[in-house]
Motif scaffolding. Structure first.
Motif, PDB file in Angstrom:
ATOM      1  N   ASP A 229       0.814  -1.225   0.000  1.00  0.00           N
ATOM      2  CA  ASP A 229       0.000   0.000   0.000  1.00  0.00           C
ATOM      3  C   ASP A 229       0.839   1.263   0.000  1.00  0.00           C
ATOM      4  N   ARG A 230       2.152   1.120  -0.076  1.00  0.00           N
ATOM      5  CA  ARG A 230       3.030   2.282   0.068  1.00  0.00           C
ATOM      6  C   ARG A 230       2.815   3.308  -1.051  1.00  0.00           C
ATOM      7  N   ALA A 231       2.638   2.867  -2.281  1.00  0.00           N
ATOM      8  CA  ALA A 231       2.500   3.807  -3.397  1.00  0.00           C
ATOM      9  C   ALA A 231       1.294   4.709  -3.204  1.00  0.00           C
ATOM     10  N   ALA A 232       0.200   4.114  -2.790  1.00  0.00           N
ATOM     11  CA  ALA A 232      -1.022   4.902  -2.589  1.00  0.00           C
ATOM     12  C   ALA A 232      -0.911   5.819  -1.378  1.00  0.00           C
ATOM     13  N   ALA A 233      -0.057   5.456  -0.445  1.00  0.00           N
ATOM     14  CA  ALA A 233       0.070   6.255   0.777  1.00  0.00           C
ATOM     15  C   ALA A 233       0.864   7.526   0.563  1.00  0.00           C
TER      16      ALA A 233
END
Length: 927
Positions: A229-233
């Motif tokens: 989920d890092r990219a969206a965060a």
């Protein structure tokens, strides 16, 4: 000063420019020396150094060295005749660059850079009178870290006062728990990169600290974001390097308090400590104090030593497991079944605080499991012991969170030790989100709701049923948790200090079980809940408690209720000091009591002898007084059953300050009216006067002389005060007593030639009870008991070690002090039938004690009976008294207090079976 304060002072010292002239005195000041002491050293009045240094007799010889000559200077100090003559324990030399010291007694040395010597502050703690030096040296990092975190915590609250409110305090505490994890993780390679957390803050936050809170918040957000989920965060690149941790530790709000420049500096200093040295055994209990307003004032005194905790855990279950390990030898099947047993053991602390007992239990079980793995050739094997088998209840949210964090750290450290870094790191993150530490009130929670029993049997899979269970091919424990061991150190709180809510909790537990439950200590609730839990499970319990639950009036209230559940005392450790980090090893006097309804024939009783030796014995039964022998129902008696003289409570003035006179008041009265003074003033003896040798007087006016006494203006004024006080009382008897203000409110005085007086309350630190002999005209106050014209051999009994032990066991305690009772302690004291020769011998012993005291006049009882300075002739007189009396009992001296108690309870049991006829004690005139 306590250890944390000393560490902070030493750390501040090395930050100052090194001064050759000031260093020795600054060093001594850091270890608690007062300015007056330092002034005398500076002037040379007490400095006996012969090498130009500073020599404090019995403590330390310090010298500042020329650059590069520290080792040479230390050798000079060691060879110094003055060092030997002054009996210095330490020598120390430094040039401000290097630092060397030696403990002359042990030969241990310290050699380090000057700036690093605070890391060794524990080496010198005996200079401050702290005797728990070894434990502190073993946990010196925890003390340093606690001190730093405390400074940071206070500074953050100063700049963020709203975070100290009741509403936001949990957020503040949770923030501190997150910091502790980050500091540990960055130094143990849990984070990819040494010092990652501290280095990131140092690099990315402004020096004016304006954005420090934002940087930390982003780091916390990263550790709560899964990699997928890092990219969206949309995390900053520098935060994206932190791993996903979660496990509840970083979930929820990532709000962070704002930092001042000072707070940012404190944070960086904390980060530069070596957090690989953290000791989760005790760190939690220390950091807990940082976040508690009431406890912070005693920061550094919240320390539970591992040896003390093992006094609970070893006899509770660890000793048995180690014995089974020894029996197993190298038998692979027996070892396998023992390992399976370990994996099912549940440890439950229903007052867990920050988790000390749980952490130590976990680490001890992991050590046993590792030995099994080594013997089976299964090194680096993943542990079968889950953290969720170590459960607790804690009233406050922060200690509960720290307990869980401490267990997580302990698990990682054990994996690192027994499996290696690669395996430890591979399975550490993300954290398990299970929460096995319950935040709540242990006396209100149903313990079965946390750990319900699931079966009690064991399935034997092998064909040969003659084998012992652990020798079977495999064992399937039906009970999900196997054995359950309840342990801990619940809050004590005597009945006087309990809140209304705490009283209600005890009422709910005891109201239908026992009378007088209001007199019980708060800890009694835990014992009763544990006994109830044990009726529905296979649990065994051991708690640390104040010794008062096994003394005096609490015994017949509490223990019959516990025994009625089928439980008995399985093992016990009699009274000892539960020490902390304060100077002179201050601590509360406690006992350890184990209860079980599955008791073997033999039970273990541990005690501490007079000279400090540990005495262990096995016995068939331990009674509620923690004595080997049958259960005893010891109750108050109105008159002696033992042939001794009746003992009466002293006279109570109930006077509003009218009848009692301070020495200066008596002096003025004598100067103004000598005739009235001589007729109406008597010496008055309260416990303070008896123990500390103080003077006090009272008005003592017979009914027939009242009109004559009133002619004195001084007496008339004093009696008016008595009338005002008594007439204003809400108590009817006291109000009625206003009609006769010349008399004490309660009178038990008898005309006598002399009186033996015994204080009602006295310190437990003396080896003998204080007792005095006074002239018969003295009025004995109600803080004492009195024996009027008693044969002097009665005093020999009271002054004996035998009586000291009896009173300390059967009478109520006032905090930890002795609270003497005539009905519970004197009238019940077992005394064999004495011959005329016995009485004559004891009379001579009492006379010798009095003569030895007289030889040191005007020293008071308090002066004479200080254990450290008791005169040799007085001590010898007491030892003769003890030997004479004890030969009457058993023909020789008793070996220890445990043996004394066993004999006394045996005699008591025989005496109440055939009670002697005794005269009734005279009653007083109550108000």
């Amino acid at each position: 000063m306590n250890a944390v304060e000393i560490e902070a002072a030493v750390s501040d010292l090395v930050l100052l420019p090194f001064s050759s002239d000031d260093f020795p005195y600054a060093f001594l000041q850091a270890f608690g020396n007062k300015e007056t002491t330092l002034k005398r050293l500076r002037s040379g009045a007490t400095n006996k150094s012969d090498v130009g240094g500073v020599l404090q007799t019995n403590n330390i010889h310090i010298a500042v060295a020329q650059p590069g000559e520290v080792t040479k200077t230390l050798a000079v100090l060691k060879d110094s005749p003055a060092t030997t003559k002054a009996k210095a324990q330490f020598i120390l030399a430094s040039d401000g660059i290097d630092f060397e010291a030696e403990d002359i007694n042990s030969g241990e040395t310290v050699a380090c850079a000057y700036t690093d010597f605070p890391n060794h502050f524990g080496f010198f703690l005996s200079l401050a009178g702290i005797t728990t030096v070894k434990q502190i040296r073993d946990s010196s990092f925890d003390i340093r870290a606690t001190s730093r975190l405390n400074r940071l915590y206070i500074e953050l609250l100063k700049d963020n006062p709203e975070w100290g409110s009741a509403e936001r305090r949990p957020d503040m505490n949770h923030f501190m728990a997150r910091l502790i994890f980050c500091f540990f993780a960055e130094d143990t390679d849990i984070f990819d990169g040494s010092g990652l957390f501290t280095a990131t803050i140092e690099k990315m936050s402004e020096r004016d600290s304006s954005n420090t809170h934002e940087v930390i918040s982003e780091i916390f957000r990263a550790m709560n974001t899964k990699i997928a989920d890092r990219a969206a965060a949309a995390l900053p690149r520098w935060a994206d390097t932190f791993p996903y941790v979660n496990g509840g530790l970083f979930s929820g709000s990532v709000d962070v308090p704002r930092f001042s420049k000072i707070a940012r500096s404190y944070l960086l200093h904390i980060g530069h400590l070596d957090w690989t040295k953290i000791n989760p055994d005790i760190f939690g209990s220390m950091i807990q104090a940082v976040t508690d307003d009431e406890e912070r004032g005693e920061l550094g005194m919240h320390y539970t030593s591992v040896p003390n905790i093992l006094k609970v855990l070893n006899p509770l279950f660890l000793d048995d497991l180690r014995a089974k390990l020894a029996e197993a030898g190298d038998n692979p099947r027996t070892l396998l079944n023992l390992r399976k047993r370990l994996s099912k053991i549940r440890v439950f602390d229903p007052a867990c605080g920050s988790g000390n007992f749980l952490v130590i239990a976990y680490k001890q079980l992991r050590e046993i499991e590792n030995t099994i793995n080594e013997r089976r050739g299964e090194l680096k094997r993943k542990s079968d012991i889950p953290l969720t088998n170590f459960r607790g209840i804690e009233l406050r949210d922060f200690p509960a969170e720290i307990a869980r964090l401490a267990l997580i750290i302990a698990e990682y450290q054990c994996d690192l030790l027994y499996r290696g870094q690669q395996e430890a790191l591979a399975e550490f993150l993300p954290l398990d989100s299970q929460n096995w530490i319950t935040c709540g009130n242990a006396l209100q929670i149903d313990w079965l709701s946390l750990w319900a029993p699931i079966g009690t049997g064991v399935k034997l899979v092998a064909d040969d049923l003659f084998q012992t269970p652990l020798a079977q091919v495999e064992i399937d424990f039906e009970n999900e948790g196997g054995e359950t061991y309840i342990c801990g150190n619940p809050p004590y709180l005597g009945s006087t200090w309990q809140s209304a809510e705490q009283k209600a909790e005890l009422q709910a537990i005891f109201e239908n079980r026992t009378k007088s439950w209001k007199s019980l200590d708060y800890v009694a609730g835990w014992f009763m809940k544990a006994a109830d839990y044990g009726t529905k499970t296979n649990a065994v319990t051991a708690f640390v408690s104040t010794n008062s639950i096994c003394q005096g009036q609490q015994v017949p209230i509490l223990w019959p209720a516990i025994f009625s559940t089928g439980h008995a005392i399985s093992f016990a450790h009699t009274s000892f000091k539960w020490a902390n980090l304060a100077s002179h090893n201050a601590g509360v006097t406690v006992v350890i009591v184990g209860i079980s309804n599955q008791i073997n024939l033999r039970r273990r009783l541990t005690s501490v002898g007079i000279d400090g030796e540990i005495v262990q014995k096995t016995t068939e039964h331990i009674n509620a007084y923690l004595v080997s022998g049958n259960d005893i129902d010891l109750k108050k008696m109105a008159s002696p059953i033992n042939g001794v003289t009746p003992m009466h409570r002293g006279d109570s003035a109930i006077d509003g300050g009218g009848l009692l006179l301070e020495p200066i008041e008596a002096h003025h009265f004598l100067a103004a009216d000598e005739i009235s003074f001589n007729e109406f003033v008597r010496p008055y003896l309260g416990s303070e006067e008896l123990i500390n040798g103080k003077l006090r007087y009272c008005l003592w006016i017979e009914d027939a002389a009242i009109e004559r006494a009133k002619q004195s203006d001084f007496i008339a004024t004093r009696l008016a005060k008595v009338v005002d006080m008594r007439s204003g009382s809400s108590k009817a008897q006291t109000k009625n007593a206003a009609d006769w203000p010349h008399r004490f409110g309660e009178i038990r005085h008898q005309s006598s030639t002399y009186t033996i007086a015994v204080p009602r309350v006295s310190s437990e630190n003396r080896d003998y009870l204080p007792v005095g002999l006074v002239l018969g005209g003295t009025i004995i106050g109600d803080r004492n008991f009195a024996l009027y014209d008693a044969p002097l051999w009665n005093m020999a009994l009271i002054a004996s070690r035998l009586h000291w032990v009896w009173i300390g066991t059967v009478c109520v305690r006032m905090r930890t002090d002795f609270s003497y009772s005539n009905t519970l302690g004197w009238n019940t004291f077992p005394v064999p039938k004495l011959t005329d020769k016995n009485k004559a011998d004891l009379t001579r012993c009492a006379e010798d004690i009095l003569l030895a005291r007289e030889a040191h006049f005007p020293a008071s009882i308090a002066d004479l009976y200080d254990p450290e300075t008791m005169p040799a002739d007085l001590k010898a007189a007491h030892e003769r008294n003890d030997e004479t009396l004890e030969r009457i009992y058993i023909g020789r001296c008793f070996r220890n207090d445990t043996e004394r108690l066993e004999k006394l309870f045996e005699l008591y049991t025989n005496m109440i079976a055939t009670p002697a006829k005794t005269a009734k004690a005279k009653k007083g005139t109550p108000v």
